[in-house]
Structures are given as structure tokens and as C-alpha cells.
Write an enzyme that holds these catalytic residues in place. Structure first.
Site, PDB file in Angstrom:
ATOM      1  N   CYS A  10       0.830  -1.210   0.000  1.00  0.00           N
ATOM      2  CA  CYS A  10       0.000   0.000   0.000  1.00  0.00           C
ATOM      3  C   CYS A  10       0.863   1.258   0.000  1.00  0.00           C
ATOM      4  O   CYS A  10       2.000   1.244   0.474  1.00  0.00           O
ATOM      5  CB  CYS A  10      -0.918   0.000   1.221  1.00  0.00           C
ATOM      6  SG  CYS A  10      -2.293   1.164   1.063  1.00  0.00           S
ATOM      7  N   ASP A 133      -6.222  -4.319  11.332  1.00  0.00           N
ATOM      8  CA  ASP A 133      -5.077  -3.425  11.467  1.00  0.00           C
ATOM      9  C   ASP A 133      -4.844  -3.081  12.934  1.00  0.00           C
ATOM     10  O   ASP A 133      -5.711  -3.290  13.787  1.00  0.00           O
ATOM     11  CB  ASP A 133      -5.352  -2.142  10.677  1.00  0.00           C
ATOM     12  CG  ASP A 133      -4.095  -1.367  10.328  1.00  0.00           C
ATOM     13  OD1 ASP A 133      -2.994  -1.789  10.717  1.00  0.00           O
ATOM     14  OD2 ASP A 133      -4.218  -0.326   9.654  1.00  0.00           O
TER      15      ASP A 133
END
Length: 216
Positions: A10, A133
């Protein structure tokens, strides 16, 4: 190479990052649309990058509490395969956006303790994928990409109704342990493969993917 472990890199900002991600064998490329992030891209720059992505590399747009207008601008300009919602979007908002834009949705859920786990079940009912996360510290500018991990034992052996991806503080040095401990079949990394904030490192990307697929 096994296809069992899928890797998302990412926060790509340059053409050479895309090349490194594709060459390493990652499955997803993430573009960040969040002005406070050192990985933020303007829509035009993201479009140019996405058009260079090789066939088979899934292109993901990360947004944070974006408005309908902002999302429309991104989706209309950038050829995407998935939206990643990384803000405080409610399950109702997530379902609304999934219906409106017709793209698969991945919702990030921050985890710091067992109290955070029920949210994964709740969002799991309305998304296509979950991103598990590390919860950002209070007052953090960024909702993710902080290089922080959480106690992986909290989710060891747990499963949800949709595919999920592990994120938060992963690096080439710890991703193998994280996969073995959690059973994750997908992993996401941003700051863990950078030489400086927002600057991806091709050698670290290759090392990360290699360590992740060793576990497959």
C-alpha cells in the site's frame, strides 16, 4: 510460487514502485487518497499509475471518511478493483457505498484489545473483505501506516464471514511469524517496506513478499 498467501503493498507513489510490486509477485497495489499521509496521491497521478499496472494486479484506493463527491471523482478517473475504507465509516455507510459504486469494499478495523473484535463481525456482514489493522494511538494523524503492530494472539485461529487481511507493523523480518501465529492468508504492508516515509524500497518489497509466501 504458491498463490495461497496474497500480499498487498500500500501507498505506492511512483512508477518504479508498481514495477517492484508486480515483479515481486504481490496481488494488490494500494493508492492512498488522504492529504495528511506522506503517501497521498492526487487523482491525476493515481490514474497515471493505475493505467501502468500490469493485468492481474488488483488496484485498491484507500480513503478516509471520504465524501460521495470525493469518491466519485476517484472512481470515475482511476481504474480500480476495490475501495478500502480506512476511517470511521459506519456499517451503514459502508453498505451504502458498496451499493452506490459497485466495487468490492475492504474495511479497515483497528484492533488493540479483545473489545475491538466484535466490530470485525459487524463489518464482516457488509463488506467483501476485512483489513485487521493495529488501532492507531490516540491523537494520531494517520489511521494507518504508522508502523505499529498489535498482539496477534488476539486473532489467532479466528475466522470471519469474508476474507481478511492482516496489517499493522509488518516488515520482512516479522511477516512470517505473523502469518504463522494468526493463520492470515493475506497480508498488507506500507511503511514496513519503505526507506523513508512514502518512499518504497524495491529490495524490501521483494523480501517481504518472499517471506510471506514461504509460509504458504
Amino acid at each position: 510460487m504458491s498463490n495461497d498467501t496474497r500480499v498487498k503493498i500500500c501507498g505506492l507513489t511512483r512508477p518504479q514502485d508498481l514495477l517492484a510490486v508486480a515483479s515481486a509477485g504481490a496481488a494488490y497495489a494500494g493508492f492512498v487518497f488522504f492529504a495528511k499521509s506522506p503517501r497521498h496521491l492526487e487523482v491525476e497521478a493515481a490514474r497515471a499509475l493505475a493505467l501502468e499496472a500490469p493485468v492481474g494486479l488488483a488496484k485498491v484506493a484507500l480513503t478516509v471518511n471520504a465524501s460521495d463527491a470525493e469518491l466519485e471523482r476517484i472512481v470515475e478517473a482511476v481504474p480500480l478493483d476495490m475501495l478500502q475504507l480506512h476511517g470511521s465509516e459506519s456499517p451503514e455507510r459502508v453498505a451504502e457505498l458498496r451499493a452506490r459504486f459497485g466495487l468490492p469494499i475492504m474495511k479497515a478495523v483497528g484492533v488493540a484489545s479483545e473489545e475491538d473484535l466484535p466490530a470485525l463481525v459487524e463489518y464482516g456482514r457488509v463488506v467483501d473483505q476485512l483489513l485487521v489493522d493495529a488501532k492507531p494511538p490516540k491523537g494520531a494523524e494517520l489511521p494507518g501506516g504508522n508502523g505499529l503492530s498489535f498482539d496477534w494472539r488476539l486473532i489467532a485461529g479466528r475466522r470471519w464471514p469474508v476474507p481478511w487481511m492482516l496489517a499493522g507493523g509488518l516488515t520482512p523480518g516479522n511477516v512470517r511469524e505473523a502469518i504463522q501465529l494468526t493463520g492470515a492468508r493475506q497480508v498488507d504492508v506500507s511503511s514496513g517496506v519503505e526507506s523513508a516515509p512514502g518512499v518504497k524500497d524495491a529490495a524490501r518489497i521483494a523480501a517481504f513478499v518472499e517471506q510471506a509466501i514461504v509460509c504458504a
